[in-house]
Design a protein around this motif. Sequence first.
Motif, PDB file in Angstrom:
ATOM      1  N   VAL A   1      54.264  15.666  41.632  1.00  0.00           N
ATOM      2  CA  VAL A   1      53.670  16.365  40.493  1.00  0.00           C
ATOM      3  C   VAL A   1      52.893  17.563  41.028  1.00  0.00           C
ATOM      4  O   VAL A   1      52.168  17.438  42.021  1.00  0.00           O
ATOM      5  CB  VAL A   1      52.723  15.425  39.718  1.00  0.00           C
ATOM      6  CG1 VAL A   1      51.909  16.190  38.691  1.00  0.00           C
ATOM      7  CG2 VAL A   1      53.524  14.310  39.063  1.00  0.00           C
ATOM      8  N   HIS A   2      53.018  18.706  40.384  1.00  0.00           N
ATOM      9  CA  HIS A   2      52.335  19.902  40.878  1.00  0.00           C
ATOM     10  C   HIS A   2      51.450  20.528  39.807  1.00  0.00           C
ATOM     11  O   HIS A   2      51.569  20.236  38.618  1.00  0.00           O
ATOM     12  CB  HIS A   2      53.354  20.917  41.393  1.00  0.00           C
ATOM     13  CG  HIS A   2      54.104  20.423  42.592  1.00  0.00           C
ATOM     14  ND1 HIS A   2      53.502  20.266  43.824  1.00  0.00           N
ATOM     15  CD2 HIS A   2      55.382  20.010  42.739  1.00  0.00           C
ATOM     16  CE1 HIS A   2      54.379  19.788  44.686  1.00  0.00           C
ATOM     17  NE2 HIS A   2      55.540  19.624  44.057  1.00  0.00           N
ATOM     18  N   ASN A   3      50.541  21.381  40.267  1.00  0.00           N
ATOM     19  CA  ASN A   3      49.576  22.072  39.408  1.00  0.00           C
ATOM     20  C   ASN A   3      48.611  21.113  38.722  1.00  0.00           C
ATOM     21  O   ASN A   3      48.061  21.418  37.662  1.00  0.00           O
ATOM     22  CB  ASN A   3      50.296  22.929  38.352  1.00  0.00           C
ATOM     23  CG  ASN A   3      51.203  23.955  38.982  1.00  0.00           C
ATOM     24  OD1 ASN A   3      50.777  24.684  39.869  1.00  0.00           O
ATOM     25  ND2 ASN A   3      52.450  23.996  38.547  1.00  0.00           N
ATOM     26  N   PHE A   4      48.388  19.958  39.334  1.00  0.00           N
ATOM     27  CA  PHE A   4      47.444  18.966  38.821  1.00  0.00           C
ATOM     28  C   PHE A   4      46.326  18.868  39.863  1.00  0.00           C
ATOM     29  O   PHE A   4      46.506  18.289  40.933  1.00  0.00           O
ATOM     30  CB  PHE A   4      48.142  17.611  38.657  1.00  0.00           C
ATOM     31  CG  PHE A   4      47.455  16.658  37.721  1.00  0.00           C
ATOM     32  CD1 PHE A   4      46.089  16.418  37.806  1.00  0.00           C
ATOM     33  CD2 PHE A   4      48.173  15.984  36.748  1.00  0.00           C
ATOM     34  CE1 PHE A   4      45.455  15.539  36.952  1.00  0.00           C
ATOM     35  CE2 PHE A   4      47.556  15.096  35.875  1.00  0.00           C
ATOM     36  CZ  PHE A   4      46.194  14.876  35.983  1.00  0.00           C
ATOM     37  N   LEU A   5      45.172  19.435  39.550  1.00  0.00           N
ATOM     38  CA  LEU A   5      44.076  19.495  40.512  1.00  0.00           C
ATOM     39  C   LEU A   5      43.754  18.122  41.097  1.00  0.00           C
ATOM     40  O   LEU A   5      43.647  17.137  40.364  1.00  0.00           O
ATOM     41  CB  LEU A   5      42.827  20.076  39.844  1.00  0.00           C
ATOM     42  CG  LEU A   5      42.795  21.602  39.678  1.00  0.00           C
ATOM     43  CD1 LEU A   5      41.605  22.010  38.830  1.00  0.00           C
ATOM     44  CD2 LEU A   5      42.774  22.296  41.022  1.00  0.00           C
TER      45      LEU A   5
END
Length: 320
Positions: A46-50
Motif C-alpha cells: 500500500v502506498h501514500n499511506f503515512l
Amino acid sequence: MSERVDVLVIGGGAAGLSGALALARARRSVLVVDGGTPRNAPAAGVHNFLTRDGTPPGELMALARAEVRGYGAEVRDGWVTGARREDGGFALSLADGTTVSARRLLVATGARDELPDVPGLAQLWGTDVLHCPYCHGWEVQDQPVGILSTNPMGTHAALLWRQWTADVTLFVHTGPEPTAEQEEQLAARGIEVVRGEVVGLETADGRLTGVRLAGGAVVPRRALVAGSQVRAPGELLADLGLEPVEFAMNGTVFGSVLPASADGATSVPGVWVAGNAGDVRAQVVVAAAQGLAAAGQINMDLVLEETRAAVAARTAVGAA
C-alpha cells in the motif's frame, strides 16, 4: 440465529475498518462482515499511506482488525447476501444462514475491476499490469512502460506516466486515434505511439517482458498500464432502493458507484457508503478517511434518534 447491533459494516477493507474503529470508540456495538476479497490483494504494498507506505495489504488489514477488535467490535469472515427494512432498522442475511439486525449500515464493500479483454492481462493485474501512477509509478521509475489505450484518456495517461519514466509507449489498441494536438504533445515528450490491436502479453518467469500486437510484433515493456471499469456491487442493496449509477469524467465512463453525499449519506435513510463502492478514485488512505467521516455521521444520527426517544419518554412520564 439472530443478533442485533448498532451498526453493521459490510466490508472489512480500509474504509470499513476505519469506520468500525471510530464507531467502536464511540461505544457503539459494531459488526464488520468481510468476504476477504479486496481489490488490492495482488499488490505488493500500500502506498501514500503515512507511516504505512509499502506495507503489504494483508498485513495492514490484519493490524487494522486487531485495533478494531481491541475496542470491542466484532470482525467476522463471511458474506452479506441480502438486506431489508425491519423495525426502523435493517435485517441482514448472511451466507452462513444467520440474520443480523442493525440500526444503521455502513457499506464499504469496495468494488470489482472489469479488465480489458487481453489474454494474460488479468494474471499480471496489480503486479506488472498497473492502473495508478501514484500507487505504482515509483516502483517502475525509469523502466519501459506501455499505456494500453481503451478510451479517450489514453493520451492523458501517457503524459501522466511520463513523469516517472522517459520510456513510455502509447498502444492505441481500441482507443481513439490521438488528435493532431495530442500527437504534438506526445512527440514533444518523446512518447512513441504504436497502432494496432494488442492481442497478448509476453512473460518470462511470471514477469512482463513485452506487448504482442496482432501483426506478430512484440514491443518490449517492463510494465503495462491498463485502466479498468470499477464496478460497485449491483444487487446487494437493490431491495433497499440503492443501486449503482455510472461514474464519468470528461465524458468517459470509468465504472459505477453507489450514489452518496460527500459525507457518505445515501438516499436511503440509515445507509452510508465509504471507499470504492462510492468513489472509484479513492486510494487506501482516502477510503480510510471516508470511513471515518461516515462513522461520525452515523454516530450523530444515532445520538439524535436516542435523544428524540428520551424526550418522548420524558414527556410521556410528565403527562401521566
